[in-house]
Design an enzyme around this catalytic site. Structure first.
Site, PDB file in Angstrom:
ATOM      1  N   TYR A  85      -1.543  -3.731  14.133  1.00 47.44           N
ATOM      2  CA  TYR A  85      -2.561  -3.141  13.177  1.00 47.44           C
ATOM      3  C   TYR A  85      -3.579  -2.297  13.763  1.00 47.44           C
ATOM      4  O   TYR A  85      -4.336  -2.519  14.632  1.00 47.44           O
ATOM      5  CB  TYR A  85      -3.394  -3.963  12.144  1.00 47.44           C
ATOM      6  CG  TYR A  85      -3.963  -3.238  10.985  1.00 47.44           C
ATOM      7  CD1 TYR A  85      -3.323  -2.759  10.078  1.00 47.44           C
ATOM      8  CD2 TYR A  85      -5.377  -3.399  11.172  1.00 47.44           C
ATOM      9  CE1 TYR A  85      -4.094  -1.930   9.002  1.00 47.44           C
ATOM     10  CE2 TYR A  85      -6.377  -2.786  10.004  1.00 47.44           C
ATOM     11  CZ  TYR A  85      -5.360  -2.165   8.919  1.00 47.44           C
ATOM     12  OH  TYR A  85      -6.232  -1.449   8.083  1.00 47.44           O
ATOM     13  N   GLU A  90       1.053  -1.214  -0.165  1.00 47.10           N
ATOM     14  CA  GLU A  90      -0.055   0.090  -0.008  1.00 47.10           C
ATOM     15  C   GLU A  90       0.869   1.111   0.012  1.00 47.10           C
ATOM     16  O   GLU A  90       0.330   2.449  -0.479  1.00 47.10           O
ATOM     17  CB  GLU A  90      -1.081   0.023   1.314  1.00 47.10           C
ATOM     18  CG  GLU A  90      -1.967   1.128   1.347  1.00 47.10           C
ATOM     19  CD  GLU A  90      -3.064   0.742   2.389  1.00 47.10           C
ATOM     20  OE1 GLU A  90      -3.622   1.750   2.871  1.00 47.10           O
ATOM     21  OE2 GLU A  90      -3.487  -0.314   2.416  1.00 47.10           O
ATOM     22  N   LYS A  91       1.860   1.174   0.522  1.00 46.54           N
ATOM     23  CA  LYS A  91       2.662   2.338   0.765  1.00 46.54           C
ATOM     24  C   LYS A  91       4.313   2.004   0.702  1.00 46.54           C
ATOM     25  O   LYS A  91       4.711   0.713   0.976  1.00 46.54           O
ATOM     26  CB  LYS A  91       2.626   3.028   1.973  1.00 46.54           C
ATOM     27  CG  LYS A  91       2.472   2.422   3.407  1.00 46.54           C
ATOM     28  CD  LYS A  91       2.010   3.108   4.458  1.00 46.54           C
ATOM     29  CE  LYS A  91       0.489   3.248   4.296  1.00 46.54           C
ATOM     30  NZ  LYS A  91      -0.379   1.976   4.760  1.00 46.54           N
ATOM     31  N   ARG A 133      -6.368   0.003  12.646  1.00 47.30           N
ATOM     32  CA  ARG A 133      -7.779   0.251  12.127  1.00 47.30           C
ATOM     33  C   ARG A 133      -8.420  -0.894  12.270  1.00 47.30           C
ATOM     34  O   ARG A 133      -9.165  -1.320  11.322  1.00 47.30           O
ATOM     35  CB  ARG A 133      -7.375   0.816  10.699  1.00 47.30           C
ATOM     36  CG  ARG A 133      -6.372   1.999  10.398  1.00 47.30           C
ATOM     37  CD  ARG A 133      -6.463   2.332   9.006  1.00 47.30           C
ATOM     38  NE  ARG A 133      -5.411   3.354   8.598  1.00 47.30           N
ATOM     39  CZ  ARG A 133      -5.671   4.316   7.825  1.00 47.30           C
ATOM     40  NH1 ARG A 133      -6.731   4.481   7.315  1.00 47.30           N
ATOM     41  NH2 ARG A 133      -4.661   5.286   7.652  1.00 47.30           N
ATOM     42  N   ASP A 173      -7.658  -4.850   5.343  1.00 45.50           N
ATOM     43  CA  ASP A 173      -8.991  -4.332   5.505  1.00 45.50           C
ATOM     44  C   ASP A 173      -9.473  -4.061   4.130  1.00 45.50           C
ATOM     45  O   ASP A 173      -9.053  -4.219   3.244  1.00 45.50           O
ATOM     46  CB  ASP A 173      -8.901  -3.045   6.319  1.00 45.50           C
ATOM     47  CG  ASP A 173      -8.261  -1.855   5.851  1.00 45.50           C
ATOM     48  OD1 ASP A 173      -7.745  -1.978   4.656  1.00 45.50           O
ATOM     49  OD2 ASP A 173      -7.951  -1.144   6.583  1.00 45.50           O
ATOM     50  N   ASP A 217      -2.774  -3.002   3.337  1.00 43.70           N
ATOM     51  CA  ASP A 217      -3.650  -3.058   4.562  1.00 43.70           C
ATOM     52  C   ASP A 217      -4.702  -4.061   4.601  1.00 43.70           C
ATOM     53  O   ASP A 217      -5.398  -4.622   3.734  1.00 43.70           O
ATOM     54  CB  ASP A 217      -3.922  -1.838   5.000  1.00 43.70           C
ATOM     55  CG  ASP A 217      -2.914  -0.768   5.652  1.00 43.70           C
ATOM     56  OD1 ASP A 217      -1.756  -1.335   5.578  1.00 43.70           O
ATOM     57  OD2 ASP A 217      -3.210   0.253   5.845  1.00 43.70           O
TER      58      ASP A 217
END
Length: 670
Positions: A319, A7-8, A321, A103, A101
């Site tokens: 994690y 993701e990043k 979130r 999710d 991530d």
């Protein structure tokens, strides 16, 4: 070639290090036959209406509703270079490991790239709960089939498309209608942001319209053989009480004082029970945001940013979130490793080690309560506290205390409830005597753990250290006083309490059937989006901060007043989220969900066009050509008043800025 899609960049570096892919290339890391690449969050975004039809660039009611039949995505301008790198790698890939991530949004970020690029090869899923080396190795040993998480992508598409339909159609509808009244600016409407704004507007109106009402308390000081204690009158006559059980008759209160002062009461009831408080559960993001706001005054987005830093940079916590506060039973086996890492990170915890029972199985260890992620806890890796900022350390300390509390005994106390009969009336007292500190030794006082979490118990406001008392004992009245009090309005929202309201929106719903349904949902927004929603409302001028409080602005209040309940009701948005959860759980198809949205948007646009709006009057002009209201606009030669009926009428009034005067009128093409 096996490609890990992250993701990043920071996430990619952590995974690449464990994989041994240390060779740097343009937009990726390589090694051992593996390539690790990354995005910058979403590299793709929903295309604007004019990409479907150039005529839709103009905002007009007759073009609504806009309902794309085949949805389009566009590459973000600042992500084009990296997207090109990923596209080239996908052409050569034999397997893609989705490593974003773990999710709904993380799944969507990766899958939308794969779909856009037409990738048809094998897809698997790396499901990470933390970014320390041990957690990454554990996840690499248990890579999941791609199909197992694909429904999260469908739910993400549903969320993105539903947001687009509401934002594009209803923002345009209400902005156009407002402009016809001469109102300048854009009236932004959002599927999630608008009901969130409604919560604050309703609270502010409740506070503004609040009328304090008096009530009276009679408090007595009683002399027992073992000492003095305080007891409060509890009227039994319901005609003297309001709905909250407060005495609303000053006459009755003062008559009792006059009648009973100097008298003697008798203890008619005394009960003592040993009570236990279980330790608070682990933090989820919402609880961390609430506590960050309550204890330190941190904003919701600030807490999220800190939590991400603890997770990504310091590798100190799992994690962030997450909407879950429980832990899987299997993780109890890691307690020794986690606690050892905590002690290595902070030697000041050493005195606590001998009191921890790492085999203790508190209520937190519950597989049936686990959702996509478990609660936020410390990782199994040592961290460097000296590299943390003060806010980092504050939140990290909260997280580790809630974890360590699981291995200390329950907090135990004796609760004593006393009833004193005086002149035929009941006076009640309660006392508390701590017997075992237990997990509360980690917290300086009861309010340092998250409110209302300690096993469902809260400190009683009237609790006191009672003397030794006996059933039937006669107690003289040392004093008897009438206290005049007033009801108080509800408190304004803070970012923390607004997050809590968004998550537990059922309590704001009046309809009992809808309330029951909402108790099963995650509320408005998700753990990952609520902070951003509040931030958006602040940036758009619908909310503002006053100290730690969040209050609605006149613009925000006027917008809520102008919109139909269907758009502003928090319960409706929570049901939207429930449908997205059903997609993620394979109980509802994306197609069925979008069909519902299309029907709903059509009705909402039709409603907007047929219902007049009441908006504040702004300085305006009447069109010199047709007499309609005009609105201020910007042109190449500066600001001017333009007819709200443009392009049917092209009347204008030029604005001369030099001396603030208006000069001339006429028409001009555009």
């Amino acid at each position: 070639m096996r490609v890990f899609l992250c993701e990043k960049p920071s996430q990619a570096r952590d995974i690449a290090k464990v994989l041994g892919a240390g060779q740097k290339s343009d937009g990726c890391l390589q090694g051992n036959g593996t390539v690790v690449t990354w995005g910058f969050g979403h590299l793709l975004e929903q295309a604007p209406p004019e990409s479907y039809d150039p005529a839709l660039k103009r905002w007009a009611l007759e073009t609504l509703p806009i309902l794309p039949q085949s949805w389009k995505l566009e590459i973000k301008k600042d992500g084009r270079k990296q997207f090109g790198v990923i596209r080239k790698l996908l052409r050569e890939a034999t397997e893609v490991v989705v490593a974003t991530d773990a999710d709904r949004e993380g799944e969507t970020i990766a899958r939308e790239i794969l779909d856009y690029c037409g990738y048809r090869g094998q897809v698997t899923r790396l499901w990470l709960s933390a970014l320390d080396d041990a957690s990454i190795r554990k996840a690499l040993a248990d890579i999941r089939p791609g199909d197992s998480t694909y429904p999260l992508y469908l739910a993400g598409l549903g969320r993105s498309r539903a947001d687009w339909l509401v934002g594009m159609n209803l923002t345009r509808a209400y902005t156009v209608i407002a402009r016809q009244q001469g109102h300048d600016g854009v009236l932004s409407v959002g599927r999630v942001q608008t009901p969130t704004l409604r919560l604050v507007v309703d609270r502010d109106r409740e506070i503004a319209n609040f009328v304090p009402k008096p009530f009276w308390e009679v408090v007595g000081l009683f002399q027992a053989q073992g000492g003095v204690f305080k007891a409060k009158w509890k009227p039994r006559d319901e005609s003297l009480l309001d709905e909250a059980g407060r005495c609303i008759s000053e006459t009755a209160a003062r008559a009792l004082v006059q009648r009973a002062s100097g008298g003697q009461g008798r203890i008619t009831q005394i009960e003592t029970a040993r009570k236990k408080e279980a330790p608070p559960l682990a933090m989820d993001l919402a609880t961390l945001q609430q506590e960050g706001s309550r204890r330190f005054g941190y904003g919701a987005q600030q807490v999220l940013d800190i939590a991400q830093t603890l997770y990504e940079t310091h590798k100190a916590t799992t994690y962030p979130r997450t909407d879950c506060r429980y832990l899987p039973v299997s993780m109890l086996d890691e307690a020794e490793v986690v606690v050892t890492a905590l002690l290595q990170s902070d030697p000041e915890l050493a005195s606590l080690r001998d009191r921890l029972d790492l085999t203790r199985k508190s209520r937190i260890w519950n597989d049936s309560k686990i959702t996509a992620h478990h609660g936020i806890i410390p990782t199994t890796s040592r961290c460097d506290l000296s590299r943390m900022s003060e806010p980092d350390r504050n939140l990290y300390d909260l997280i580790r205390r809630h974890y360590l509390a699981q291995f200390l005994p329950p907090h135990e106390y004796d609760q004593t409830d006393v009833v004193v009969k005086l002149e035929g009336q009941d006076f009640v007292a309660n006392g508390r005597q701590v017997r075992v500190d237990g997990w509360r030794e980690l917290f300086s006082n009861g309010k340092d753990c998250d409110e209302g979490d300690a096993g469902g118990n809260k400190e009683d406001d009237g609790a006191q250290a009672l003397p030794v008392l006996a059933q039937g004992e006669v107690c003289g009245v040392s004093s008897l006083d009438v206290l005049t009090k007033q009801t108080t309005p509800p408190k304004p929202f803070t970012e923390g309490t607004l997050i809590a309201a968004m998550k537990n929106v059922a309590r704001f719903e009046q309809d009992e059937k809808l309330k029951a349904l909402l108790r099963e949902t995650a509320g408005i927004g998700t753990e990952a989006t609520r902070a951003g929603i509040i931030d958006t409302l602040l940036k758009r001028g619908f909310l503002q901060r006053k100290g730690r409080a969040l209050v609605s602005t006149p613009t925000g209040q006027q917008l809520i007043g102008a919109l139909p309940t269907l758009l502003t009701a928090p319960g409706m948005t929570a049901l939207w989220e429930q449908s997205l959860d059903e997609i993620a759980e394979r109980r509802l198809s994306l197609e069925e969900f979008m069909d519902r949205q299309a029907i709903l948007i059509g009705k909402l646009v039709q409603h907007a066009a047929g219902v007049p709006m009441t908006l504040p009057q702004q300085p305006t002009q009447k069109c010199p050509e047709c007499g309609s209201p005009m609105r201020k606009r910007k042109g190449e030669k500066g600001p001017f008043w333009g007819c709200t009926r443009y392009p049917d009428c092209k009347g204008i009034v030029n604005i001369v800025q030099r001396r603030g005067r208006q000069k001339g009128s006429g028409t001009r093409g555009k």
